[in-house]
Design a protein around this motif. Structure first.
Motif, short mmCIF file in Angstrom:
data_model
loop_
_atom_site.label_atom_id
_atom_site.label_comp_id
_atom_site.label_asym_id
_atom_site.label_seq_id
_atom_site.Cartn_x
_atom_site.Cartn_y
_atom_site.Cartn_z
N LEU A 48 0.80 -1.23 0.00
CA LEU A 48 0.00 0.00 0.00
C LEU A 48 0.83 1.27 0.00
N ARG A 49 2.13 1.13 -0.02
CA ARG A 49 3.02 2.30 0.06
C ARG A 49 2.84 3.23 -1.13
N ASP A 50 2.74 2.67 -2.30
CA ASP A 50 2.62 3.45 -3.53
C ASP A 50 1.15 3.58 -3.91
N ARG A 51 0.66 4.81 -3.99
CA ARG A 51 -0.76 5.06 -4.28
C ARG A 51 -1.19 4.45 -5.62
N ASP A 52 -0.33 4.53 -6.63
CA ASP A 52 -0.69 3.99 -7.94
C ASP A 52 -0.84 2.47 -7.91
N ALA A 54 -1.50 0.78 -4.90
CA ALA A 54 -2.50 0.46 -3.87
C ALA A 54 -3.92 0.60 -4.38
N GLY A 55 -4.18 1.61 -5.20
CA GLY A 55 -5.55 1.84 -5.69
C GLY A 55 -6.15 0.63 -6.36
#
Length: 74
Positions: A48-52, A54-55
């Protein structure tokens, strides 16, 4: 129940050393919640660290969660 596990769940000395006892305690807590009737879905911090990244991961997870049959039904 959603849980995001970071390195504090399995390391000591500020994340520099593995700690199997801490990991075992985390797993024991997970089992206890399941015995109490909770469903625990765990995600690793790195997922989940990277928004791209995790979405789509979370969108897929919630879609699958909503689409599954209720507990106790087939």
């Amino acid at each position: 129940m959603l849980e995001v596990d970071g390195k504090q769940h399995y390391t000591r000395n500020e994340g520099t050393e593995p700690d199997s006892a801490k990991y075992a305690a985390t797993m024991a807590g997970d089992r206890d919640l399941k015995f109490r009737g909770y469903e625990v879905f765990r995600f690793g911090h790195d997922e989940l660290r990277d928004r791209d990244r995790a979405g789509p991961l979370l969108a897929g997870f919630f879609a699958a969660l909503i689409d599954r049959p209720p507990a106790g039904h087939s």
